[in-house]
Design an enzyme around this catalytic site. Structure first.
Site, PDB file in Angstrom:
ATOM      1  N   SER A  59     -42.693  23.997  43.043  1.00  0.00           N
ATOM      2  CA  SER A  59     -43.381  22.865  43.673  1.00  0.00           C
ATOM      3  C   SER A  59     -42.595  22.365  44.872  1.00  0.00           C
ATOM      4  O   SER A  59     -41.358  22.458  44.908  1.00  0.00           O
ATOM      5  CB  SER A  59     -43.491  21.741  42.642  1.00  0.00           C
ATOM      6  OG  SER A  59     -43.840  20.535  43.256  1.00  0.00           O
ATOM      7  N   LYS A  97     -38.478  21.881  37.675  1.00  0.00           N
ATOM      8  CA  LYS A  97     -38.861  22.924  38.637  1.00  0.00           C
ATOM      9  C   LYS A  97     -37.614  23.495  39.313  1.00  0.00           C
ATOM     10  O   LYS A  97     -37.448  24.708  39.453  1.00  0.00           O
ATOM     11  CB  LYS A  97     -39.832  22.354  39.689  1.00  0.00           C
ATOM     12  CG  LYS A  97     -41.210  22.043  39.140  1.00  0.00           C
ATOM     13  CD  LYS A  97     -41.925  23.316  38.710  1.00  0.00           C
ATOM     14  CE  LYS A  97     -43.058  23.074  37.772  1.00  0.00           C
ATOM     15  NZ  LYS A  97     -43.566  24.236  37.080  1.00  0.00           N
ATOM     16  N   TYR A 148     -39.690  15.881  35.792  1.00  0.00           N
ATOM     17  CA  TYR A 148     -40.579  17.005  36.115  1.00  0.00           C
ATOM     18  C   TYR A 148     -40.017  17.802  37.302  1.00  0.00           C
ATOM     19  O   TYR A 148     -39.914  19.030  37.247  1.00  0.00           O
ATOM     20  CB  TYR A 148     -41.994  16.493  36.437  1.00  0.00           C
ATOM     21  CG  TYR A 148     -42.845  17.565  37.072  1.00  0.00           C
ATOM     22  CD1 TYR A 148     -43.330  18.636  36.319  1.00  0.00           C
ATOM     23  CD2 TYR A 148     -43.148  17.537  38.434  1.00  0.00           C
ATOM     24  CE1 TYR A 148     -44.091  19.641  36.910  1.00  0.00           C
ATOM     25  CE2 TYR A 148     -43.909  18.534  39.024  1.00  0.00           C
ATOM     26  CZ  TYR A 148     -44.380  19.581  38.267  1.00  0.00           C
ATOM     27  OH  TYR A 148     -45.116  20.581  38.845  1.00  0.00           O
TER      28      TYR A 148
HETATM   29  P1  NAD Z   1     -52.263  22.845  33.952  1.00  0.00           P
HETATM   30  O1  NAD Z   1     -51.696  21.834  33.015  1.00  0.00           O
HETATM   31  O2  NAD Z   1     -53.718  22.796  34.231  1.00  0.00           O
HETATM   32  O3  NAD Z   1     -51.884  24.333  33.454  1.00  0.00           O
HETATM   33  C1  NAD Z   1     -50.726  24.612  32.704  1.00  0.00           C
HETATM   34  C2  NAD Z   1     -51.180  25.397  31.486  1.00  0.00           C
HETATM   35  O4  NAD Z   1     -50.048  25.722  30.696  1.00  0.00           O
HETATM   36  C3  NAD Z   1     -52.138  24.599  30.585  1.00  0.00           C
HETATM   37  O5  NAD Z   1     -53.261  25.395  30.340  1.00  0.00           O
HETATM   38  C4  NAD Z   1     -51.333  24.350  29.314  1.00  0.00           C
HETATM   39  O6  NAD Z   1     -52.163  24.323  28.171  1.00  0.00           O
HETATM   40  C5  NAD Z   1     -50.386  25.527  29.327  1.00  0.00           C
HETATM   41  N1  NAD Z   1     -49.122  25.337  28.613  1.00  0.00           N
HETATM   42  C6  NAD Z   1     -48.218  24.341  28.751  1.00  0.00           C
HETATM   43  N2  NAD Z   1     -47.164  24.562  27.940  1.00  0.00           N
HETATM   44  C7  NAD Z   1     -47.417  25.712  27.268  1.00  0.00           C
HETATM   45  C8  NAD Z   1     -46.716  26.460  26.299  1.00  0.00           C
HETATM   46  N3  NAD Z   1     -45.526  26.073  25.820  1.00  0.00           N
HETATM   47  N4  NAD Z   1     -47.279  27.606  25.835  1.00  0.00           N
HETATM   48  C9  NAD Z   1     -48.480  28.012  26.292  1.00  0.00           C
HETATM   49  N5  NAD Z   1     -49.189  27.351  27.227  1.00  0.00           N
HETATM   50  C10 NAD Z   1     -48.660  26.207  27.699  1.00  0.00           C
HETATM   51  O7  NAD Z   1     -51.435  22.742  35.307  1.00  0.00           O
HETATM   52  P2  NAD Z   1     -51.714  23.437  36.716  1.00  0.00           P
HETATM   53  O8  NAD Z   1     -52.095  22.365  37.675  1.00  0.00           O
HETATM   54  O9  NAD Z   1     -52.576  24.622  36.550  1.00  0.00           O
HETATM   55  O10 NAD Z   1     -50.242  23.879  37.089  1.00  0.00           O
HETATM   56  C11 NAD Z   1     -49.740  25.174  36.776  1.00  0.00           C
HETATM   57  C12 NAD Z   1     -48.273  25.210  37.122  1.00  0.00           C
HETATM   58  O11 NAD Z   1     -48.109  24.873  38.496  1.00  0.00           O
HETATM   59  C13 NAD Z   1     -47.420  24.214  36.333  1.00  0.00           C
HETATM   60  O12 NAD Z   1     -46.194  24.819  36.034  1.00  0.00           O
HETATM   61  C14 NAD Z   1     -47.228  23.081  37.315  1.00  0.00           C
HETATM   62  O13 NAD Z   1     -46.036  22.372  37.078  1.00  0.00           O
HETATM   63  C15 NAD Z   1     -47.167  23.831  38.638  1.00  0.00           C
HETATM   64  N6  NAD Z   1     -47.541  22.994  39.778  1.00  0.00           N
HETATM   65  C16 NAD Z   1     -48.731  22.325  39.762  1.00  0.00           C
HETATM   66  C17 NAD Z   1     -49.070  21.494  40.819  1.00  0.00           C
HETATM   67  C18 NAD Z   1     -50.355  20.708  40.803  1.00  0.00           C
HETATM   68  O14 NAD Z   1     -50.479  19.744  41.542  1.00  0.00           O
HETATM   69  N7  NAD Z   1     -51.356  21.085  40.013  1.00  0.00           N
HETATM   70  C19 NAD Z   1     -48.200  21.373  41.924  1.00  0.00           C
HETATM   71  C20 NAD Z   1     -47.007  22.096  41.921  1.00  0.00           C
HETATM   72  C21 NAD Z   1     -46.676  22.912  40.837  1.00  0.00           C
END
Ligand code: NAD
Ligand code: UDP
Length: 337
Positions: free
Chosen positions: A124, A153, A149
């Site tokens: 991120s 990362k 958080y």
């Molecule tokens: P999201 O919460 O929709 O997707 C994450 C998925 O991981 C979910 O489906 C959740 O059920 C699953 N999960 C969490 N812990 C788990 C575990 N221990 N075992 C199995 N599944 C597990 O989030 P997203 O927006 O799709 O983000 C995906 C990644 O990108 C994350 O790591 C997030 O930190 C990173 N990210 C997101 C953003 C944003 O704004 N959406 C920005 C920067 C980085």
């Protein structure tokens, strides 16, 4: 080529599953649905017109991972699985450190056992921290994160860099996302936050649908174009395509490479509100309130490295983001429920 998507039922993972499949890859989704729904996977299948492989499992459970690796023999892993709420991470830091780091370690350890070398990680822009220079470049200093958080990362990035130094054939791509927003143009998959959204775009769509009464704009006294905060909103389908590009890149490169995935354009909160009204015709009542603690005035990417080395760049506009987010919200007022 089979690609294991850890957390693949989530917002970014589901869009990536669709783009990978369209590009000829064979995604294998592993998710514990802690922040998602299996309905997202059936919607991906509806978009693609074919079935997908998926497993309900916790990515920290190495026995479960071994069973999946044995059966599926993946060639690469994309790691989305983690918790992502900044506020929640302040309230529950141990939960965040445990889940966000343990998932990475478990995946890396099992990948070694099965000789899988390509690892794409969801990082991120938050790793650039409170002293971020704008636009952010991959070589800029990191650190000074303002919440657990963000630290998870950055810690994951450091773990992956150390692992790649020690394990000679490891191929790691760290993707630093800016502000993912929007939804698939079909309106079948999109962002489905639990409770009241923290992020701007889902908040705006819920105001548009009447679920929330008005948008609170956090501050209009920043040194920006109109005083509101400026961010680099990237369409989630452009972002998903960035993962396809990263997999291609990893085929020919060992070690670690870092890429910003952003558009290179800053858009203010008020500009986004106006773009939403323009592209949907739906009004967004708002009030200016105090700044949100920890927010920076402006954050946007220099995305030229991704263009140069992976031939990837974002193509969708802020108007596309708003129109697609609204289609998803209006077709699915209760998300996947
Ligand atoms: P999201 O919460 O929709 O997707 C994450 C998925 O991981 C979910 O489906 C959740 O059920 C699953 N999960 C969490 N812990 C788990 C575990 N221990 N075992 C199995 N599944 C597990 O989030 P997203 O927006 O799709 O983000 C995906 C990644 O990108 C994350 O790591 C997030 O930190 C990173 N990210 C997101 C953003 C944003 O704004 N959406 C920005 C920067 C980085
Ligand atoms: N924002 C806002 N009202 C909201 C949510 C967000 O004014 O209800 C602003 C926030 O201050 C920031 C921008 O919108 O300037 C993007 O915030 P978001 O939480 O979506 O992403 P991040 O802060 O992680 O960049």
């Amino acid at each position: 080529m089979k690609v294991l998507l850890a957390g693949g039922a989530g917002y970014i993972g589901s869009h990536t599953a669709v783009e990978l499949s369209k590009a000829g890859y064979d995604p294998v989704i592993v998710d514990n649905y802690s922040n998602s729904s299996p309905i997202a996977i059936s919607r991906c299948e509806e978009i693609l017109g074919k079935s997908l492989t998926f497993y309900e499992a916790d990515v920290t459970d190495k026995e479960a991972l071994r069973a999946i690796f044995t059966k599926e023999q993946p060639d690469a892993v994309i790691h989305f699985a983690g918790f992502k709420s900044v506020d929640e991470s302040v309230r529950m830091p141990l939960l965040y450190y445990r889940n966000n780091i343990d998932t990475t370690l478990s995946l890396l350890e099992v990948m070694r056992e099965y000789d899988v070398s390509s690892f794409i990680f969801s990082s991120s822009a938050t790793v650039y921290g409170e002293n971020a220079q704008i636009p952010c470049v991959e070589t800029d200093p990191t650190g000074g994160c303002t919440n657990p958080y963000g630290w998870t990362k950055l810690m994951n990035e450091e773990i992956l860099k150390d692992a790649a130094l020690a394990i000679t054939n490891l191929r790691v791509v760290l993707l630093r996302y800016f502000n993912p927003a929007g939804a698939h143009e079909s309106g079948l998959i999109g962002e489905d936050p639990k409770g009241i959204p923290n992020n701007l775009m889902p908040y705006v769509t819920q105001v548009a649908s009447g679920k929330l009464p008005f948008l609170k704009v956090f501050g209009n006294d920043y040194p920006t174009v109109d005083g509101s905060g400026v961010r680099d909103f990237i369409h989630v389908v452009d972002l998903a395509k960035g993962h396809v590009a990263a997999l291609e890149y990893a085929k020919n490169h060992t070690g670690v490479e870092i890429f910003n995935l952003g558009t290179g354009r800053g858009v203010s909160v008020l500009e986004l509100v106006n773009a939403f009204v323009d592209s949907t015709g739906v009004d967004i009542p708002y009030e200016i309130v105090d700044r949100r603690p920890g927010d920076l005035a402006e954050v946007w990417a220099n995305p030229s490295k991704a263009k140069e080395l992976m031939n990837w760049q974002a193509t969708k506009t802020i108007g596309d983001i708003c129109a697609d987010a609204w289609r998803w919200q209006s077709n699915n007022p209760q998300g996947y429920e």
